[in-house]
Scaffold this motif. Sequence first.
Motif, short mmCIF file in Angstrom:
data_model
loop_
_atom_site.label_atom_id
_atom_site.label_comp_id
_atom_site.label_asym_id
_atom_site.label_seq_id
_atom_site.Cartn_x
_atom_site.Cartn_y
_atom_site.Cartn_z
N GLN A 19 -2.56 -13.25 -35.78
CA GLN A 19 -3.52 -14.37 -35.69
C GLN A 19 -4.77 -13.95 -34.93
O GLN A 19 -5.88 -14.28 -35.31
CB GLN A 19 -2.85 -15.55 -34.98
N LYS A 30 -5.92 -20.43 -28.20
CA LYS A 30 -5.60 -21.64 -28.97
C LYS A 30 -6.72 -22.66 -28.86
O LYS A 30 -7.02 -23.38 -29.83
CB LYS A 30 -4.28 -22.25 -28.46
N LYS A 71 -9.39 -21.66 -31.25
CA LYS A 71 -9.01 -22.01 -32.62
C LYS A 71 -9.23 -23.50 -32.87
O LYS A 71 -9.70 -23.91 -33.93
CB LYS A 71 -7.53 -21.67 -32.87
N TYR A 72 -8.90 -24.31 -31.86
CA TYR A 72 -9.06 -25.76 -31.99
C TYR A 72 -10.53 -26.13 -32.17
O TYR A 72 -10.88 -26.97 -33.02
CB TYR A 72 -8.49 -26.43 -30.75
N SER A 75 -12.87 -24.20 -33.42
CA SER A 75 -13.29 -23.73 -34.75
C SER A 75 -12.83 -24.69 -35.84
O SER A 75 -13.58 -24.98 -36.79
CB SER A 75 -12.72 -22.34 -35.02
N GLU A 76 -11.61 -25.21 -35.70
CA GLU A 76 -11.11 -26.16 -36.69
C GLU A 76 -11.92 -27.45 -36.67
O GLU A 76 -12.21 -28.03 -37.73
CB GLU A 76 -9.63 -26.45 -36.42
N LYS A 114 -15.20 -26.83 -38.46
CA LYS A 114 -15.04 -26.78 -39.91
C LYS A 114 -14.96 -28.18 -40.50
O LYS A 114 -15.44 -28.45 -41.60
CB LYS A 114 -13.79 -25.99 -40.28
N LYS A 115 -14.30 -29.10 -39.77
CA LYS A 115 -14.13 -30.46 -40.25
C LYS A 115 -15.34 -31.35 -39.92
O LYS A 115 -15.38 -32.52 -40.29
CB LYS A 115 -12.88 -31.08 -39.62
#
Length: 455
Positions: free
Chosen positions: A14, A124, A127-128, A130-131, A134-135
């Motif tokens: 990951q 983590k 990553k949160y 980045s997500e 994206k949304k």
Amino acid sequence: MSEIVTTISSSLKQYSTFFKEGSAIRNLSFFIMGALHLSKGQIVKGSLFLSAEIGFILFMILQGFSAIGGLLTLGTVQQGWVMDQELGIEVLAKGDNSMLMLIYGIMAITLCILFMCVYHAHFKSMKYISELEKKGMAIPKFKDDVKSLLDDKFHITLLSIPVIGVIVFTVVPLIYMISIAFTSFDHNHLPPKNLFDWVGFANFSNVLTGRMAGTFFPLLGWTLTWAFMATATSFIFGVLLALLINKKGIKGKAVFRTLFVLTMAVPQFVSLLIMRNLLHASGPVNVFLEEIGLISAPIPFLTDGLIAKLSVITINMWIGIPVTMLVATGILMNLPSDQIEAAKIDGANGLQILKSITFPQILFVMTPSLIQQFVGNINNFNVIYLLTEGGPVNSNYYSAGETDLLVTWLYKLTIETADYNIASVIGIITFVLSAVFSLLIYTRSNSFKKEDGLG
């Protein structure tokens, strides 16, 4: 172990994927923690991550690397007297302290592991973010994170302090104790005057096949015998007493229960010390038996090896039976009466009802408690030490007596002879024995099978 390797491998994959697909600022955060958070306006959170990284780097430079290096050597300079040419006398020159170097090394490695956990939490969090980007969603502020920790992540908040406490006060001392088993930390290598070193499995070999085997195996056999007998006698007589008191037609049940519960109200050490005085060679029991002519010489209740073992098992019943009686009474009072009534209608007698209905249900409920009592008796320090102090002394044993359990021998090895390495080995073996017996018995019990839907 395979699960741990799989988890680490998956995490590294990951990390690699996330790094390859990341922007410059995101990739910079792999090396400077909090950079992404700071660039997205998460000032407090980013600052905390950055502070953690700076603090860790400073610690490793100032103390960490030397502490880990000391853990490998456990010291090379021994304390001693050297001639001071200016004073013309010998002065004490400080040397390395192996014990402190071991503790500091373990603490440094623990901090490294904790930092890795913080780094993974940082990953983590990236990553949160980045997500969310994206949304097209808003990135939470610090107050939103605090609010989340007090609401949907409240379980994490509650668990954080106990987990830290367990790591600091349980895990680290446990690792220290286990580490000592692999060193030469005994009465000949006491710090700070002397250094001790790593010796691998030499202490285990000493206990299992070497000089200590002549003491270890007899005490191991007695420890298991004691644990079984102490548990079995308390259970059997406790259940029988509960059945007798709860039998229909018995008057004054509450009075009988209260009388036996009173033994639990008296502190255990008081009861044991009273018993010790009663059974002394010149104590009331021997004096009374001599006066009425039943014996001509005192009975060595606590000074003869075999009689002392029988005495401690018998006296332990005085402490253990009331506990089992109370638990069994609670079970008996909640047994479904329709089964017993149906059995009576079918012609079953009292023994058949006890054998097929009452006892199996008591055993089903009490199996976990019996395992706890068995393990507790393996480590039952109070009864043995307060009654006999492990005696009588056996000259064939190393710092142990006839009634010593492994746990009381461990105590003597640390307090009386300062053989901490052997004591640590005994502690590890005792833990393994307790864990193995508990798992073997519990996984074969009806309590486990029916709980997991296997029965």
